[in-house]
Design a protein around this motif. Structure first.
Motif, PDB file in Angstrom:
ATOM      1  N   GLY A  73      30.219  71.741  61.269  1.00 19.33           N
ATOM      2  CA  GLY A  73      29.301  72.866  61.173  1.00 19.33           C
ATOM      3  C   GLY A  73      28.281  72.651  60.056  1.00 19.33           C
ATOM      4  O   GLY A  73      28.596  72.016  59.052  1.00 19.33           O
ATOM      5  N   ILE A  74      27.061  73.180  60.228  1.00 15.01           N
ATOM      6  CA  ILE A  74      25.971  72.896  59.293  1.00 15.01           C
ATOM      7  C   ILE A  74      25.205  74.166  58.952  1.00 15.01           C
ATOM      8  O   ILE A  74      24.925  74.995  59.827  1.00 15.01           O
ATOM      9  CB  ILE A  74      24.994  71.860  59.891  1.00 15.01           C
ATOM     10  N   ILE A  75      24.862  74.290  57.668  1.00 18.74           N
ATOM     11  CA  ILE A  75      23.872  75.277  57.227  1.00 18.74           C
ATOM     12  C   ILE A  75      22.717  74.509  56.602  1.00 18.74           C
ATOM     13  O   ILE A  75      22.916  73.723  55.670  1.00 18.74           O
ATOM     14  CB  ILE A  75      24.456  76.257  56.190  1.00 18.74           C
ATOM     15  N   ASN A  76      21.501  74.730  57.119  1.00 21.37           N
ATOM     16  CA  ASN A  76      20.293  74.124  56.569  1.00 21.37           C
ATOM     17  C   ASN A  76      19.493  75.194  55.835  1.00 21.37           C
ATOM     18  O   ASN A  76      19.153  76.233  56.412  1.00 21.37           O
ATOM     19  CB  ASN A  76      19.435  73.517  57.670  1.00 21.37           C
TER      20      ASN A  76
ATOM     21  N   LEU B  63      20.167  82.491  68.348  1.00 17.26           N
ATOM     22  CA  LEU B  63      19.989  83.847  67.840  1.00 17.26           C
ATOM     23  C   LEU B  63      18.956  83.802  66.717  1.00 17.26           C
ATOM     24  O   LEU B  63      19.091  83.023  65.776  1.00 17.26           O
ATOM     25  CB  LEU B  63      21.310  84.404  67.311  1.00 17.26           C
ATOM     26  N   ILE B  64      17.919  84.632  66.816  1.00 13.89           N
ATOM     27  CA  ILE B  64      16.855  84.663  65.811  1.00 13.89           C
ATOM     28  C   ILE B  64      16.932  85.984  65.050  1.00 13.89           C
ATOM     29  O   ILE B  64      16.927  87.064  65.653  1.00 13.89           O
ATOM     30  CB  ILE B  64      15.465  84.510  66.462  1.00 13.89           C
ATOM     31  N   THR B  65      17.016  85.862  63.710  1.00 13.40           N
ATOM     32  CA  THR B  65      17.043  87.049  62.859  1.00 13.40           C
ATOM     33  C   THR B  65      15.825  87.030  61.953  1.00 13.40           C
ATOM     34  O   THR B  65      15.654  86.107  61.150  1.00 13.40           O
ATOM     35  CB  THR B  65      18.322  87.080  61.994  1.00 13.40           C
ATOM     36  N   SER B  66      14.953  88.029  62.078  1.00 13.49           N
ATOM     37  CA  SER B  66      13.727  88.075  61.269  1.00 13.49           C
ATOM     38  C   SER B  66      13.734  89.334  60.417  1.00 13.49           C
ATOM     39  O   SER B  66      14.772  89.958  60.218  1.00 13.49           O
ATOM     40  CB  SER B  66      12.500  88.013  62.181  1.00 13.49           C
ATOM     41  N   SER B  67      12.577  89.722  59.938  1.00 16.36           N
ATOM     42  CA  SER B  67      12.450  90.800  58.958  1.00 16.36           C
ATOM     43  C   SER B  67      13.225  92.052  59.361  1.00 16.36           C
ATOM     44  O   SER B  67      13.028  92.607  60.448  1.00 16.36           O
ATOM     45  CB  SER B  67      10.969  91.153  58.777  1.00 16.36           C
TER      46      SER B  67
ATOM     47  N   VAL C 187      21.744  79.784  64.781  1.00 14.80           N
ATOM     48  CA  VAL C 187      21.203  81.032  64.266  1.00 14.80           C
ATOM     49  C   VAL C 187      20.003  80.689  63.396  1.00 14.80           C
ATOM     50  O   VAL C 187      20.103  79.892  62.463  1.00 14.80           O
ATOM     51  CB  VAL C 187      22.252  81.817  63.445  1.00 14.80           C
ATOM     52  N   LEU C 188      18.842  81.281  63.705  1.00 14.32           N
ATOM     53  CA  LEU C 188      17.618  81.075  62.933  1.00 14.32           C
ATOM     54  C   LEU C 188      17.350  82.330  62.108  1.00 14.32           C
ATOM     55  O   LEU C 188      17.189  83.421  62.660  1.00 14.32           O
ATOM     56  CB  LEU C 188      16.433  80.794  63.859  1.00 14.32           C
ATOM     57  N   VAL C 189      17.300  82.160  60.791  1.00 16.47           N
ATOM     58  CA  VAL C 189      17.074  83.294  59.893  1.00 16.47           C
ATOM     59  C   VAL C 189      15.721  83.092  59.218  1.00 16.47           C
ATOM     60  O   VAL C 189      15.548  82.175  58.418  1.00 16.47           O
ATOM     61  CB  VAL C 189      18.186  83.416  58.841  1.00 16.47           C
ATOM     62  N   SER C 190      14.772  83.952  59.527  1.00 18.40           N
ATOM     63  CA  SER C 190      13.430  83.817  58.954  1.00 18.40           C
ATOM     64  C   SER C 190      13.204  84.898  57.897  1.00 18.40           C
ATOM     65  O   SER C 190      14.117  85.634  57.524  1.00 18.40           O
ATOM     66  CB  SER C 190      12.384  83.897  60.061  1.00 18.40           C
ATOM     67  N   SER C 191      11.978  85.022  57.418  1.00 16.53           N
ATOM     68  CA  SER C 191      11.647  85.905  56.306  1.00 16.53           C
ATOM     69  C   SER C 191      12.125  87.336  56.542  1.00 16.53           C
ATOM     70  O   SER C 191      11.837  87.942  57.579  1.00 16.53           O
ATOM     71  CB  SER C 191      10.130  85.902  56.084  1.00 16.53           C
TER      72      SER C 191
ATOM     73  N   VAL D 139      18.026  78.497  57.788  1.00 20.98           N
ATOM     74  CA  VAL D 139      17.450  79.592  57.014  1.00 20.98           C
ATOM     75  C   VAL D 139      16.108  79.147  56.440  1.00 20.98           C
ATOM     76  O   VAL D 139      16.039  78.196  55.661  1.00 20.98           O
ATOM     77  CB  VAL D 139      18.396  80.017  55.865  1.00 20.98           C
ATOM     78  N   SER D 140      15.043  79.832  56.820  1.00 19.15           N
ATOM     79  CA  SER D 140      13.702  79.477  56.360  1.00 19.15           C
ATOM     80  C   SER D 140      13.254  80.425  55.251  1.00 19.15           C
ATOM     81  O   SER D 140      13.992  81.322  54.834  1.00 19.15           O
ATOM     82  CB  SER D 140      12.718  79.495  57.531  1.00 19.15           C
ATOM     83  N   ALA D 141      12.042  80.233  54.763  1.00 20.24           N
ATOM     84  CA  ALA D 141      11.520  80.967  53.602  1.00 20.24           C
ATOM     85  C   ALA D 141      11.682  82.468  53.765  1.00 20.24           C
ATOM     86  O   ALA D 141      11.305  83.046  54.792  1.00 20.24           O
ATOM     87  CB  ALA D 141      10.058  80.621  53.379  1.00 20.24           C
ATOM     88  N   GLY D 142      12.272  83.099  52.744  1.00 21.12           N
ATOM     89  CA  GLY D 142      12.439  84.540  52.758  1.00 21.12           C
ATOM     90  C   GLY D 142      13.700  85.022  53.436  1.00 21.12           C
ATOM     91  O   GLY D 142      14.048  86.198  53.341  1.00 21.12           O
ATOM     92  N   GLY D 143      14.397  84.137  54.111  1.00 19.25           N
ATOM     93  CA  GLY D 143      15.645  84.502  54.765  1.00 19.25           C
ATOM     94  C   GLY D 143      16.842  84.199  53.872  1.00 19.25           C
ATOM     95  O   GLY D 143      16.728  83.469  52.882  1.00 19.25           O
ATOM     96  N   SER D 144      17.996  84.755  54.234  1.00 21.22           N
ATOM     97  CA  SER D 144      19.195  84.483  53.440  1.00 21.22           C
ATOM     98  C   SER D 144      20.426  84.473  54.332  1.00 21.22           C
ATOM     99  O   SER D 144      20.466  85.127  55.384  1.00 21.22           O
ATOM    100  CB  SER D 144      19.363  85.526  52.337  1.00 21.22           C
TER     101      SER D 144
END
Length: 297
Positions: free
Chosen positions: A57-60, A2-6, A21-25, A42-47
Protein backbone atom coordinates in the motif's frame (compact mmCIF):
# COMPACT_ATOMS: atom_id res chain seq x y z
CA UNK A 1 -11.20 6.05 -7.91
CA UNK A 2 -12.49 8.32 -5.15
CA UNK A 3 -11.86 12.08 -5.40
CA UNK A 4 -12.05 14.27 -2.30
CA UNK A 5 -11.84 18.04 -2.86
CA UNK A 6 -12.64 21.21 -0.93
CA UNK A 7 -14.88 20.48 2.05
CA UNK A 8 -15.04 16.78 1.24
CA UNK A 9 -14.11 14.07 3.72
CA UNK A 10 -13.34 10.43 2.91
CA UNK A 11 -13.46 8.44 6.13
CA UNK A 12 -12.65 4.78 6.71
CA UNK A 13 -12.21 4.01 3.01
CA UNK A 14 -10.86 0.54 2.19
CA UNK A 15 -8.54 0.73 -0.82
CA UNK A 16 -7.66 -2.53 -2.51
CA UNK A 17 -5.48 -3.43 -5.49
CA UNK A 18 -5.94 -0.84 -8.25
CA UNK A 19 -7.98 1.45 -6.03
CA UNK A 20 -7.07 5.11 -5.52
CA UNK A 21 -8.15 8.01 -3.34
CA UNK A 22 -7.29 11.49 -4.67
CA UNK A 23 -7.28 14.24 -2.04
CA UNK A 24 -7.03 17.76 -3.44
CA UNK A 25 -7.10 21.25 -1.89
CA UNK A 26 -9.44 21.44 1.09
CA UNK A 27 -10.16 17.72 1.04
CA UNK A 28 -9.46 15.29 3.87
CA UNK A 29 -8.93 11.54 3.94
CA UNK A 30 -9.12 9.93 7.36
CA UNK A 31 -8.82 6.37 8.62
CA UNK A 32 -8.17 4.84 5.22
CA UNK A 33 -7.06 1.21 5.00
CA UNK A 34 -4.65 0.75 2.11
CA UNK A 35 -3.91 -2.78 0.90
CA UNK A 36 -1.36 -3.93 -1.68
CA UNK A 37 -1.78 -2.06 -4.95
CA UNK A 38 -3.92 0.66 -3.42
CA UNK A 39 -2.94 4.33 -3.18
CA UNK A 40 -3.82 7.58 -1.46
CA UNK A 41 -2.54 10.60 -3.43
CA UNK A 42 -2.60 13.92 -1.60
CA UNK A 43 -2.00 17.14 -3.53
CA UNK A 44 -1.52 20.76 -2.42
CA UNK A 45 -3.94 21.81 0.29
CA UNK A 46 -5.19 18.31 0.95
CA UNK A 47 -4.51 16.15 3.98
CA UNK A 48 -4.67 12.55 5.09
CA UNK A 49 -4.54 11.23 8.62
CA UNK A 50 -4.89 8.10 10.74
CA UNK A 51 -4.47 5.75 7.77
CA UNK A 52 -3.32 2.13 7.98
CA UNK A 53 -0.89 0.78 5.40
CA UNK A 54 -0.39 -2.86 4.57
CA UNK A 55 2.45 -4.31 2.48
CA UNK A 56 2.29 -2.85 -1.03
CA UNK A 57 0.00 0.00 0.00
CA UNK A 58 1.19 3.54 -0.82
CA UNK A 59 0.55 7.10 0.29
CA UNK A 60 1.98 9.80 -2.00
CA UNK A 61 2.27 13.27 -0.48
CA UNK A 62 2.94 16.13 -2.88
CA UNK A 63 3.99 19.75 -2.36
CA UNK A 64 1.68 21.63 -0.01
CA UNK A 65 -0.12 18.53 1.27
CA UNK A 66 0.04 16.93 4.72
CA UNK A 67 0.11 13.46 6.23
CA UNK A 68 -0.06 12.44 9.90
CA UNK A 69 -0.55 9.49 12.22
CA UNK A 70 0.09 6.65 9.75
CA UNK A 71 0.01 3.08 11.06
CA UNK A 72 2.32 0.71 9.21
CA UNK A 73 0.98 -2.83 9.40
CA UNK A 74 3.32 -5.39 7.83
CA UNK A 75 4.87 -2.89 5.43
CA UNK A 76 3.57 -0.09 3.26
CA UNK A 77 5.23 3.04 1.88
CA UNK A 78 4.86 6.79 2.31
CA UNK A 79 6.49 8.89 -0.42
CA UNK A 80 7.03 12.59 0.25
CA UNK A 81 7.65 14.85 -2.75
CA UNK A 82 8.71 18.49 -2.22
CA UNK A 83 6.98 18.64 1.13
CA UNK A 84 7.60 18.09 4.84
CA UNK A 85 6.50 15.44 7.28
CA UNK A 86 7.00 15.23 11.02
CA UNK A 87 6.52 12.89 13.96
CA UNK A 88 5.72 9.79 11.93
CA UNK A 89 6.48 6.41 13.50
CA UNK A 90 7.77 4.18 10.70
CA UNK A 91 7.50 0.60 11.93
CA UNK A 92 6.63 -3.00 11.03
CA UNK A 93 8.76 -3.07 7.85
CA UNK A 94 7.21 0.14 6.55
CA UNK A 95 9.18 2.66 4.46
CA UNK A 96 9.27 6.46 4.39
CA UNK A 97 10.91 7.95 1.28
CA UNK A 98 11.97 11.60 1.44
CA UNK A 99 12.67 13.01 -2.00
CA UNK A 100 14.22 16.24 -3.29
CA UNK A 101 13.17 19.46 -1.49
CA UNK A 102 11.42 17.43 1.22
CA UNK A 103 12.13 17.33 4.95
CA UNK A 104 11.41 14.71 7.61
CA UNK A 105 11.43 16.05 11.18
CA UNK A 106 11.34 14.09 14.45
CA UNK A 107 10.58 10.80 12.73
CA UNK A 108 11.07 7.47 14.52
CA UNK A 109 12.05 4.26 12.73
CA UNK A 110 11.51 1.09 14.73
CA UNK A 111 10.68 -2.61 14.30
CA UNK A 112 12.38 -2.87 10.88
CA UNK A 113 10.97 0.43 9.67
CA UNK A 114 13.12 2.26 7.10
CA UNK A 115 13.59 5.95 6.30
CA UNK A 116 15.36 6.80 3.02
CA UNK A 117 16.63 10.31 2.33
CA UNK A 118 17.23 10.82 -1.40
CA UNK A 119 19.19 13.52 -3.21
CA UNK A 120 18.02 16.96 -2.09
CA UNK A 121 16.04 15.55 0.81
CA UNK A 122 16.75 16.18 4.49
CA UNK A 123 16.06 14.60 7.86
CA UNK A 124 16.22 16.27 11.26
CA UNK A 125 15.91 14.65 14.66
CA UNK A 126 15.39 11.07 13.44
CA UNK A 127 15.45 8.36 16.14
CA UNK A 128 16.29 4.73 15.37
CA UNK A 129 15.17 2.02 17.78
CA UNK A 130 14.66 -1.75 17.66
CA UNK A 131 16.20 -2.47 14.23
CA UNK A 132 15.06 0.74 12.57
CA UNK A 133 17.05 1.91 9.52
CA UNK A 134 18.02 5.32 8.16
CA UNK A 135 19.69 5.54 4.76
CA UNK A 136 21.04 8.85 3.45
CA UNK A 137 21.70 8.67 -0.28
CA UNK A 138 23.84 10.85 -2.54
CA UNK A 139 22.92 14.50 -1.95
CA UNK A 140 20.78 13.81 1.11
CA UNK A 141 21.44 15.18 4.60
CA UNK A 142 20.61 14.08 8.13
CA UNK A 143 21.06 16.23 11.24
CA UNK A 144 20.62 15.33 14.89
CA UNK A 145 20.06 11.61 14.36
CA UNK A 146 19.88 9.40 17.46
CA UNK A 147 20.76 5.73 16.95
CA UNK A 148 19.56 3.70 19.93
CA UNK A 149 19.38 0.37 18.17
CA UNK A 150 19.38 -0.03 14.42
CA UNK A 151 21.37 0.86 11.33
CA UNK A 152 22.29 4.31 10.05
CA UNK A 153 24.15 4.43 6.74
CA UNK A 154 25.46 7.50 4.94
CA UNK A 155 26.06 6.55 1.32
CA UNK A 156 28.18 8.24 -1.33
CA UNK A 157 27.55 11.99 -1.32
CA UNK A 158 25.38 11.88 1.78
CA UNK A 159 26.13 14.07 4.80
CA UNK A 160 25.36 13.52 8.50
CA UNK A 161 25.86 16.01 11.31
CA UNK A 162 25.31 15.92 15.05
CA UNK A 163 24.72 12.16 15.24
CA UNK A 164 24.54 10.37 18.60
CA UNK A 165 25.12 6.61 18.57
CA UNK A 166 23.92 4.83 21.71
CA UNK A 167 23.69 1.39 20.12
CA UNK A 168 23.46 -0.30 16.73
CA UNK A 169 25.70 0.63 13.80
CA UNK A 170 26.52 3.91 12.07
CA UNK A 171 28.33 3.36 8.76
CA UNK A 172 29.88 6.11 6.65
CA UNK A 173 30.34 4.64 3.18
CA UNK A 174 32.56 5.72 0.28
CA UNK A 175 32.25 9.48 -0.39
CA UNK A 176 29.88 9.87 2.54
CA UNK A 177 30.74 12.18 5.42
CA UNK A 178 29.82 12.75 9.06
CA UNK A 179 30.72 15.65 11.33
CA UNK A 180 30.40 16.01 15.09
CA UNK A 181 29.47 12.44 16.02
CA UNK A 182 29.18 11.19 19.61
CA UNK A 183 29.52 7.43 20.01
CA UNK A 184 28.27 6.18 23.39
CA UNK A 185 27.68 2.59 22.34
CA UNK A 186 27.40 0.43 19.23
CA UNK A 187 29.78 0.92 16.30
CA UNK A 188 30.93 3.73 14.07
CA UNK A 189 32.35 2.26 10.84
CA UNK A 190 34.19 4.39 8.28
CA UNK A 191 34.59 2.59 4.97
CA UNK A 192 37.05 3.32 2.18
CA UNK A 193 36.43 6.82 0.84
CA UNK A 194 34.24 7.77 3.79
CA UNK A 195 35.20 10.63 6.10
CA UNK A 196 34.37 11.61 9.68
CA UNK A 197 35.43 14.70 11.63
CA UNK A 198 35.01 15.84 15.21
CA UNK A 199 34.16 12.41 16.64
CA UNK A 200 33.90 11.95 20.41
CA UNK A 201 34.33 8.26 21.09
CA UNK A 202 32.87 6.71 24.22
CA UNK A 203 32.48 3.34 22.50
CA UNK A 204 33.87 1.61 19.41
CA UNK A 205 35.06 2.98 16.07
CA UNK A 206 36.84 1.44 13.08
CA UNK A 207 38.38 3.17 10.08
CA UNK A 208 39.00 0.89 7.12
CA UNK A 209 41.63 1.32 4.42
CA UNK A 210 41.01 4.57 2.55
CA UNK A 211 38.69 5.94 5.24
CA UNK A 212 39.50 9.27 6.89
CA UNK A 213 39.18 10.29 10.54
CA UNK A 214 39.86 13.91 11.52
CA UNK A 215 40.07 15.25 15.09
CA UNK A 216 39.02 12.18 17.07
CA UNK A 217 38.82 11.95 20.87
CA UNK A 218 39.13 8.42 22.29
CA UNK A 219 37.69 8.47 25.79
CA UNK A 220 38.25 6.05 28.66
CA UNK A 221 37.12 2.45 28.00
CA UNK A 222 36.82 3.18 24.28
CA UNK A 223 38.44 1.42 21.32
CA UNK A 224 39.55 3.02 18.05
CA UNK A 225 40.94 0.75 15.32
CA UNK A 226 42.54 1.88 12.06
CA UNK A 227 43.16 -0.52 9.18
CA UNK A 228 46.31 -0.63 7.11
CA UNK A 229 45.81 2.30 4.71
CA UNK A 230 43.49 4.25 6.97
CA UNK A 231 44.00 8.01 7.05
CA UNK A 232 44.35 10.14 10.18
CA UNK A 233 44.02 13.90 9.94
CA UNK A 234 44.11 16.72 12.47
CA UNK A 235 44.67 15.39 15.97
CA UNK A 236 43.74 12.07 17.57
CA UNK A 237 43.66 12.23 21.36
CA UNK A 238 43.69 9.03 23.41
CA UNK A 239 42.52 9.73 26.95
CA UNK A 240 43.47 7.69 30.01
CA UNK A 241 41.87 4.25 29.73
CA UNK A 242 41.33 4.59 25.98
CA UNK A 243 42.83 2.24 23.38
CA UNK A 244 43.87 2.83 19.78
CA UNK A 245 45.06 0.02 17.51
CA UNK A 246 46.86 0.57 14.21
CA UNK A 247 46.79 -2.41 11.86
CA UNK A 248 49.70 -1.55 9.58
CA UNK A 249 50.73 1.72 7.99
CA UNK A 250 48.46 4.73 8.31
CA UNK A 251 48.74 7.88 6.24
CA UNK A 252 47.88 11.54 6.64
CA UNK A 253 49.49 14.24 8.73
CA UNK A 254 47.40 13.67 11.85
CA UNK A 255 49.13 13.79 15.22
CA UNK A 256 48.44 11.04 17.77
CA UNK A 257 48.40 12.36 21.34
CA UNK A 258 48.64 9.80 24.12
CA UNK A 259 47.64 10.65 27.67
CA UNK A 260 48.92 8.94 30.78
CA UNK A 261 47.03 5.67 31.17
CA UNK A 262 46.19 5.39 27.47
CA UNK A 263 47.29 2.58 25.13
CA UNK A 264 48.48 2.70 21.52
CA UNK A 265 48.98 -0.70 19.92
CA UNK A 266 50.79 -1.00 16.58
CA UNK A 267 50.38 -4.27 14.68
CA UNK A 268 52.32 -5.25 11.58
CA UNK A 269 55.86 -4.56 10.44
CA UNK A 270 55.39 -0.95 9.29
CA UNK A 271 55.38 1.91 11.75
CA UNK A 272 52.87 4.72 11.20
CA UNK A 273 54.12 7.93 9.61
CA UNK A 274 52.06 10.01 12.04
CA UNK A 275 53.72 12.01 14.79
CA UNK A 276 53.14 10.43 18.21
CA UNK A 277 53.24 12.97 20.99
CA UNK A 278 52.32 13.56 24.61
CA UNK A 279 54.14 10.51 25.90
CA UNK A 280 54.36 10.58 29.68
CA UNK A 281 54.58 8.23 32.63
CA UNK A 282 51.77 5.72 32.41
CA UNK A 283 51.26 6.00 28.63
CA UNK A 284 51.73 2.68 26.84
CA UNK A 285 52.80 1.77 23.30
CA UNK A 286 52.65 -1.90 22.30
CA UNK A 287 54.42 -2.90 19.08
CA UNK A 288 53.26 -6.31 17.82
CA UNK A 289 55.13 -7.79 14.86
CA UNK A 290 52.30 -9.52 13.03
CA UNK A 291 52.76 -8.87 9.33
CA UNK A 292 49.63 -10.84 8.43
CA UNK A 293 47.30 -8.55 10.40
CA UNK A 294 46.06 -5.91 7.98
CA UNK A 295 42.35 -5.70 8.71
CA UNK A 296 39.98 -5.07 11.59
CA UNK A 297 37.64 -7.95 12.25
Amino acid sequence: ELITSSGGIASGTIINNGGEVLVSSGGVASGGIVHSGGEINVSAGGSTQSDTLYSGGIINVFSGASVSDVTFSMGGTVNVYSDSVDQLNVSNSGTLNIYSSSVASDVTATDNGTVVISSGGAASGTTLSYDGTLLVDDGGTAAGTIVNNGTFTVDAGGVASGTTVNGGTFTVASSGSAVVTIVNGGWLMVNSGGAVAGTILNGTMAVHSGGVATDTVVSSDSWFGVDDGGILSGGTYIASGGTMELYGATSGAGIINIASGATLQIEGTTMPTNVISGLSDGARIDIVSLASVTHIE
